[in-house]
Design an enzyme around this catalytic site. Structure first.
Site, PDB file in Angstrom:
ATOM      1  N   CYS A  45       0.841  -1.197   0.000  1.00  0.00           N
ATOM      2  CA  CYS A  45       0.000   0.000   0.000  1.00  0.00           C
ATOM      3  C   CYS A  45       0.880   1.252   0.000  1.00  0.00           C
ATOM      4  O   CYS A  45       1.768   1.390   0.838  1.00  0.00           O
ATOM      5  CB  CYS A  45      -0.909  -0.011   1.224  1.00  0.00           C
ATOM      6  SG  CYS A  45      -1.782   1.551   1.470  1.00  0.00           S
ATOM      7  N   CYS A  48       0.430   3.253   3.496  1.00  0.00           N
ATOM      8  CA  CYS A  48       0.793   2.710   4.806  1.00  0.00           C
ATOM      9  C   CYS A  48       2.119   3.317   5.298  1.00  0.00           C
ATOM     10  O   CYS A  48       2.977   3.691   4.498  1.00  0.00           O
ATOM     11  CB  CYS A  48       0.899   1.179   4.741  1.00  0.00           C
ATOM     12  SG  CYS A  48      -0.687   0.332   4.992  1.00  0.00           S
ATOM     13  N   HIS A 108      -4.360   0.335   7.943  1.00  0.00           N
ATOM     14  CA  HIS A 108      -4.782   0.121   6.567  1.00  0.00           C
ATOM     15  C   HIS A 108      -6.255  -0.283   6.468  1.00  0.00           C
ATOM     16  O   HIS A 108      -6.936   0.027   5.493  1.00  0.00           O
ATOM     17  CB  HIS A 108      -3.892  -0.976   5.956  1.00  0.00           C
ATOM     18  CG  HIS A 108      -4.170  -1.280   4.521  1.00  0.00           C
ATOM     19  ND1 HIS A 108      -3.752  -0.449   3.501  1.00  0.00           N
ATOM     20  CD2 HIS A 108      -4.834  -2.307   3.937  1.00  0.00           C
ATOM     21  CE1 HIS A 108      -4.132  -0.972   2.334  1.00  0.00           C
ATOM     22  NE2 HIS A 108      -4.792  -2.093   2.565  1.00  0.00           N
ATOM     23  N   ASN A 148     -13.101  10.157  -1.669  1.00  0.00           N
ATOM     24  CA  ASN A 148     -13.792   9.192  -2.525  1.00  0.00           C
ATOM     25  C   ASN A 148     -13.624   7.842  -1.867  1.00  0.00           C
ATOM     26  O   ASN A 148     -12.498   7.390  -1.668  1.00  0.00           O
ATOM     27  CB  ASN A 148     -13.166   9.150  -3.922  1.00  0.00           C
ATOM     28  CG  ASN A 148     -13.213  10.495  -4.614  1.00  0.00           C
ATOM     29  OD1 ASN A 148     -14.134  11.279  -4.398  1.00  0.00           O
ATOM     30  ND2 ASN A 148     -12.210  10.763  -5.429  1.00  0.00           N
ATOM     31  N   SER A 156      -9.707   1.977  -5.333  1.00  0.00           N
ATOM     32  CA  SER A 156      -9.517   0.569  -4.998  1.00  0.00           C
ATOM     33  C   SER A 156      -8.701   0.393  -3.730  1.00  0.00           C
ATOM     34  O   SER A 156      -8.716  -0.660  -3.118  1.00  0.00           O
ATOM     35  CB  SER A 156      -8.845  -0.161  -6.158  1.00  0.00           C
ATOM     36  OG  SER A 156      -7.648   0.507  -6.493  1.00  0.00           O
ATOM     37  N   HIS A 159      -7.193   1.967   2.193  1.00  0.00           N
ATOM     38  CA  HIS A 159      -6.537   2.728   3.265  1.00  0.00           C
ATOM     39  C   HIS A 159      -7.291   4.050   3.460  1.00  0.00           C
ATOM     40  O   HIS A 159      -7.459   4.802   2.507  1.00  0.00           O
ATOM     41  CB  HIS A 159      -5.071   2.997   2.929  1.00  0.00           C
ATOM     42  CG  HIS A 159      -4.265   3.391   4.124  1.00  0.00           C
ATOM     43  ND1 HIS A 159      -3.241   2.640   4.625  1.00  0.00           N
ATOM     44  CD2 HIS A 159      -4.391   4.450   4.955  1.00  0.00           C
ATOM     45  CE1 HIS A 159      -2.742   3.224   5.702  1.00  0.00           C
ATOM     46  NE2 HIS A 159      -3.435   4.327   5.922  1.00  0.00           N
ATOM     47  N   HIS A 161      -8.298   7.559   3.675  1.00  0.00           N
ATOM     48  CA  HIS A 161      -7.614   8.813   3.331  1.00  0.00           C
ATOM     49  C   HIS A 161      -8.550   9.734   2.556  1.00  0.00           C
ATOM     50  O   HIS A 161      -9.571   9.299   2.033  1.00  0.00           O
ATOM     51  CB  HIS A 161      -6.373   8.532   2.482  1.00  0.00           C
ATOM     52  CG  HIS A 161      -6.672   8.058   1.081  1.00  0.00           C
ATOM     53  ND1 HIS A 161      -7.145   6.787   0.806  1.00  0.00           N
ATOM     54  CD2 HIS A 161      -6.585   8.683  -0.118  1.00  0.00           C
ATOM     55  CE1 HIS A 161      -7.306   6.648  -0.510  1.00  0.00           C
ATOM     56  NE2 HIS A 161      -6.989   7.788  -1.091  1.00  0.00           N
ATOM     57  N   GLN A 163      -8.476  13.682   0.090  1.00  0.00           N
ATOM     58  CA  GLN A 163      -7.621  14.538  -0.711  1.00  0.00           C
ATOM     59  C   GLN A 163      -7.984  16.000  -0.509  1.00  0.00           C
ATOM     60  O   GLN A 163      -9.106  16.320  -0.117  1.00  0.00           O
ATOM     61  CB  GLN A 163      -7.771  14.193  -2.193  1.00  0.00           C
ATOM     62  CG  GLN A 163      -7.407  12.752  -2.505  1.00  0.00           C
ATOM     63  CD  GLN A 163      -7.344  12.522  -3.995  1.00  0.00           C
ATOM     64  OE1 GLN A 163      -6.525  13.120  -4.680  1.00  0.00           O
ATOM     65  NE2 GLN A 163      -8.214  11.662  -4.491  1.00  0.00           N
TER      66      GLN A 163
END
Ligand SMILES: [Zn+2]
Ligand SMILES: [Zn+2]
Length: 346
Positions: A45, A48, A108, A148, A156, A159, A161, A163
């Protein structure tokens, strides 16, 4: 490769052309396992702690939240000066700004819904700090914070997060909201969002959860089946003006709402989450009421709301569901996350 902003003269809005991003890693075809099977740390990832990103940078061994500059930014401080458009009817300019990524947690396999309320509150502080810092730059007119979530919206990597796009223009929806709320204030002396809150609380049938200073509800005018607004009850143009108590209450309402999303179909609920904060363009924006909007694309567990003729072609939404029914479903979905129930064997 083209990287610039182009003015859409018919819609009167900017389009970011970021063709250079074609080289960004594509992992959309990967099948994501159910999140219950995911490891807390994934060596592959790029988000991570301690891992190498595609651009060559290595993530810190972070403990809480982690903010870094997007390796494939759609707007950047070093974006090229564009070539002349070749026609008087067309305008363009450099795609200047800052694009960042915020990891919510080193874990994660932990979603925003599953973060402890205290960590969600900490994340709100990080968003506030980003809004203040980026918004104070003279070239930045707006700071868009969004997440998103899920393959249904093209993500996909599970994890957790979000933006940040800090841009040299104000995104169209924000611009419209700023203009409309300013006009409403001038005409009625009232804050538009306060009148919406008054209407929602008077009926109560679309309210999902509320506490002393924050509330979540499916708006009367919802365009998506499970569209939800989360907001402080008092009017503040952005997160920057919230008191500590309001931050805590907002974190609680966010968590209560997100758990219901996941519980609804006992699966990670895909959505686009966006913070609507006032532009940082130097305008007054006193009538702007900060809120968080959720636009979930699913109508049923495996049925997408397709944007088609009316939405894409005409620009107006056609909804096949009742906001009142959908709000009742979410209220009834329970406030203990289903994965927590699974793991404790209740
Ligand atoms: Zn990860
Ligand atoms: Zn909004």
């Amino acid at each position: 490769m083209t990287w610039e902003e182009r003015w859409h003269p018919l819609r009167e809005e900017w389009v970011i052309i970021a063709a250079h991003r074609q080289t960004r890693p594509w992992s959309g075809e990967t099948i994501v396992r159910p999140s219950t099977d995911l490891p807390a740390y994934d060596p592959d990832c790029y988000l991570c702690p301690g891992n190498l990103r595609v651009g060559g940078a290595r993530n810190e061994a972070y403990q809480g939240t982690f903010v870094f500059t997007n390796d494939h930014p759609c707007v950047g401080p070093d974006s090229p000066d564009p070539a002349p458009t070749g026609a008087d009817v067309y305008r363009n300019r450099a795609a200047r700004g800052v694009a960042r990524v915020v990891c919510y947690s080193p874990r994660h396999n932990l979603s925003l819904a599953e973060l402890p309320a205290g960590e969600i509150e900490q994340l709100l502080r990080v968003w506030r700090e980003q809004y203040r810092e980026l918004g104070s730059r003279p070239e930045i007119k707006h700071v868009l914070v969004f997440e998103n979530r899920g393959e249904a919206v093209g993500v996909s990597n599970p994890h957790p997060h979000c933006q940040i796009y800090a841009t040299n223009f104000v995104f169209k929806t924000i611009e419209t909201e700023a203009r409309v709320t300013q006009r409403y204030l001038a005409e009625t002396g009232q804050v538009l969002f306060q009148d919406i809150l008054k209407a929602e609380r008077a009926r109560g049938e679309r309210v999902i959860f509320e506490n002393d200073t924050a509330i979540s509800f499916v708006p009367y005018f919802a365009r998506y089946a499970y569209e939800v607004y989360v907001a402080p009850k008092a009017t503040h143009p952005s997160l920057a003006e919230l008191s500590e108590r309001e931050l805590g209450d907002l974190a609680t309402v966010l968590k209560e709402t997100l758990i219901r999303f996941d519980n609804l179909w006992q699966m990670p609920f895909p959505y686009v989450m966006v913070l609507h904060q006032a532009p940082t363009d130097g305008g007054g924006h006193s009538g702007f009421h900060f809120h968080i909007e959720f636009h979930p694309p699913l109508r049923q567990p495996n049925l997408l709301k397709y944007l088609a003729g009316p939405e894409i072609g005409g620009g107006n939404f056609l909804s096949d569901t009742s906001p009142e029914e959908k709000a009742a479903e979410l209220r009834a979905a329970g406030n203990v996350h289903y994965r927590q129930i699974d793991s404790t064997g209740q």
